[in-house]
Motif scaffolding. Structure first.
Motif, PDB file in Angstrom:
ATOM      1  N   LEU A  83       0.818  -1.219   0.000  1.00 36.51           N
ATOM      2  CA  LEU A  83       0.000   0.000   0.000  1.00 36.51           C
ATOM      3  C   LEU A  83       0.851   1.268   0.000  1.00 36.51           C
ATOM      4  N   GLY A  84       2.175   1.091  -0.012  1.00 34.32           N
ATOM      5  CA  GLY A  84       3.063   2.242   0.020  1.00 34.32           C
ATOM      6  C   GLY A  84       3.287   2.791   1.411  1.00 34.32           C
ATOM      7  N   GLN A  85       2.791   2.089   2.420  1.00 30.62           N
ATOM      8  CA  GLN A  85       2.998   2.506   3.803  1.00 30.62           C
ATOM      9  C   GLN A  85       4.404   2.104   4.268  1.00 30.62           C
ATOM     10  N   SER A  86       4.933   2.822   5.224  1.00 31.76           N
ATOM     11  CA  SER A  86       6.257   2.513   5.766  1.00 31.76           C
ATOM     12  C   SER A  86       6.145   2.118   7.238  1.00 31.76           C
ATOM     13  N   LEU A  87       7.097   1.330   7.674  1.00 28.15           N
ATOM     14  CA  LEU A  87       7.076   0.755   9.012  1.00 28.15           C
ATOM     15  C   LEU A  87       7.899   1.598   9.982  1.00 28.15           C
ATOM     16  N   TRP A  88       7.272   2.023  11.088  1.00 32.87           N
ATOM     17  CA  TRP A  88       7.949   2.826  12.099  1.00 32.87           C
ATOM     18  C   TRP A  88       7.715   2.206  13.473  1.00 32.87           C
ATOM     19  N   ILE A  89       8.684   2.419  14.348  1.00 36.73           N
ATOM     20  CA  ILE A  89       8.561   1.971  15.726  1.00 36.73           C
ATOM     21  C   ILE A  89       8.623   3.180  16.657  1.00 36.73           C
ATOM     22  N   HIS A  90       8.058   3.024  17.850  1.00 32.00           N
ATOM     23  CA  HIS A  90       8.128   4.071  18.872  1.00 32.00           C
ATOM     24  C   HIS A  90       8.889   3.482  20.048  1.00 32.00           C
ATOM     25  N   ARG A  91      10.070   4.067  20.311  1.00 37.19           N
ATOM     26  CA  ARG A  91      10.941   3.532  21.354  1.00 37.19           C
ATOM     27  C   ARG A  91      11.414   4.671  22.255  1.00 37.19           C
ATOM     28  N   LEU A  92      11.155   4.530  23.547  1.00 37.29           N
ATOM     29  CA  LEU A  92      11.605   5.518  24.541  1.00 37.29           C
ATOM     30  C   LEU A  92      11.164   6.935  24.164  1.00 37.29           C
ATOM     31  N   GLY A  93       9.926   7.040  23.671  1.00 43.92           N
ATOM     32  CA  GLY A  93       9.368   8.352  23.382  1.00 43.92           C
ATOM     33  C   GLY A  93       9.753   8.965  22.053  1.00 43.92           C
ATOM     34  N   ILE A  94      10.500   8.217  21.207  1.00 42.77           N
ATOM     35  CA  ILE A  94      10.974   8.746  19.929  1.00 42.77           C
ATOM     36  C   ILE A  94      10.533   7.819  18.798  1.00 42.77           C
ATOM     37  N   ASN A 179       1.351  10.202   3.428  1.00 37.08           N
ATOM     38  CA  ASN A 179       1.073  11.596   3.788  1.00 37.08           C
ATOM     39  C   ASN A 179       1.324  11.892   5.267  1.00 37.08           C
ATOM     40  N   GLU A 180       1.579  10.856   6.062  1.00 38.11           N
ATOM     41  CA  GLU A 180       1.879  11.047   7.479  1.00 38.11           C
ATOM     42  C   GLU A 180       3.371  10.882   7.782  1.00 38.11           C
ATOM     43  N   GLU A 181       4.109  10.405   6.804  1.00 36.12           N
ATOM     44  CA  GLU A 181       5.502  10.035   7.088  1.00 36.12           C
ATOM     45  C   GLU A 181       6.395  11.230   7.385  1.00 36.12           C
ATOM     46  N   LEU A 182       6.130  12.353   6.738  1.00 32.59           N
ATOM     47  CA  LEU A 182       6.957  13.528   6.985  1.00 32.59           C
ATOM     48  C   LEU A 182       6.947  13.905   8.458  1.00 32.59           C
ATOM     49  N   HIS A 183       5.799  13.752   9.108  1.00 31.10           N
ATOM     50  CA  HIS A 183       5.713  14.053  10.539  1.00 31.10           C
ATOM     51  C   HIS A 183       6.642  13.134  11.334  1.00 31.10           C
ATOM     52  N   LYS A 184       6.676  11.856  10.974  1.00 29.09           N
ATOM     53  CA  LYS A 184       7.547  10.909  11.679  1.00 29.09           C
ATOM     54  C   LYS A 184       9.011  11.250  11.442  1.00 29.09           C
ATOM     55  N   ILE A 185       9.347  11.614  10.207  1.00 24.95           N
ATOM     56  CA  ILE A 185      10.728  11.978   9.889  1.00 24.95           C
ATOM     57  C   ILE A 185      11.157  13.195  10.701  1.00 24.95           C
ATOM     58  N   ASN A 186      10.267  14.172  10.819  1.00 17.21           N
ATOM     59  CA  ASN A 186      10.589  15.379  11.584  1.00 17.21           C
ATOM     60  C   ASN A 186      10.656  15.114  13.084  1.00 17.21           C
TER      61      ASN A 186
END
Length: 200
Positions: A83-94, A179-186
């Motif tokens: 679907l073009g989605q990317s995988l992100w994790i949330h670790r220690l608040g980041i 469309n949400e990935e830029l927020h994660k990158i920042n």
């Protein structure tokens, strides 16, 4: 061709680059002098600032610089699904990308795939082409550690439940829409943001 390698120390950085006018007299430290390198890192750790080192051979200069520190290698991936989605994790608040230490006798490629599997509960992601490496330093047990992380493009057809590796302090694993990935990158570490700035 301009070469540039940025090493992050907390919120500061050292940029080794061939872009700009080279002068052997323009720098207050020598990459070949261990004491001067450690003193520079100690100074950069105190305040947010960037130090630029102009050199005709950034790769060689970076290797000389990091030879004065304990070097650890890690590997991980930027995983995309159908679907073009990317995988992100949330670790220690980041927000972060899955990655981990390369074990003794293990190839970098195998380590990257294994860490994605372990940290996210995704079976056998497909390894793609390498991405730019990231470099950062941290203080551990009385000494500075120089960490090199090898990144790879990856793909996955997995559509099952994502399982965060809680013993590695990962609280969340999610697929993120483009469309949400830029927020994660920042919102991630400076060293990972630097990787994305170098992508074609």
């Amino acid at each position: 061709m301009v070469q540039r390698y940025k090493v992050f120390i907390n919120d500061s950085s050292i940029l080794f680059t061939s872009e700009g006018k080279f002068s052997g007299q323009s720098t207050p430290f020598s990459p070949g002098d261990a004491k001067e390198c450690i003193a520079l890192v100690d100074d950069l750790a105190k305040d947010q600032k960037e130090y630029i080192f102009y050199t005709q051979n950034p790769v060689e200069t970076l290797e000389t610089f990091c030879s004065h520190f304990l070097v650890l290698e890690a590997a991980g991936g930027w995983v995309k699904n159908a679907l073009g989605q990317s995988l992100w994790i949330h670790r220690l608040g980041i927000w972060d990308l899955p990655k981990g230490k390369v074990e003794k006798g293990e190839t970098i490629e195998h380590a990257a795939v294994r860490e994605v599997e372990e940290e996210c509960g995704i079976p056998a992601p497909t390894l793609g082409k390498p991405m730019p490496k990231s470099y950062h330093m941290y203080f551990l047990k009385g000494r500075w550690v120089f960490k090199i992380t090898h990144w790879f493009h990856m793909e996955s057809e997995y559509s099952g439940v994502l399982t965060p590796q809680t013993e590695e302090d990962i609280s969340t694993v999610v697929w993120i829409d483009p469309n949400e990935e830029l927020h994660k990158i920042n919102s991630t570490y400076s060293s990972i943001r630097e990787v994305f700035t170098q992508l074609d």
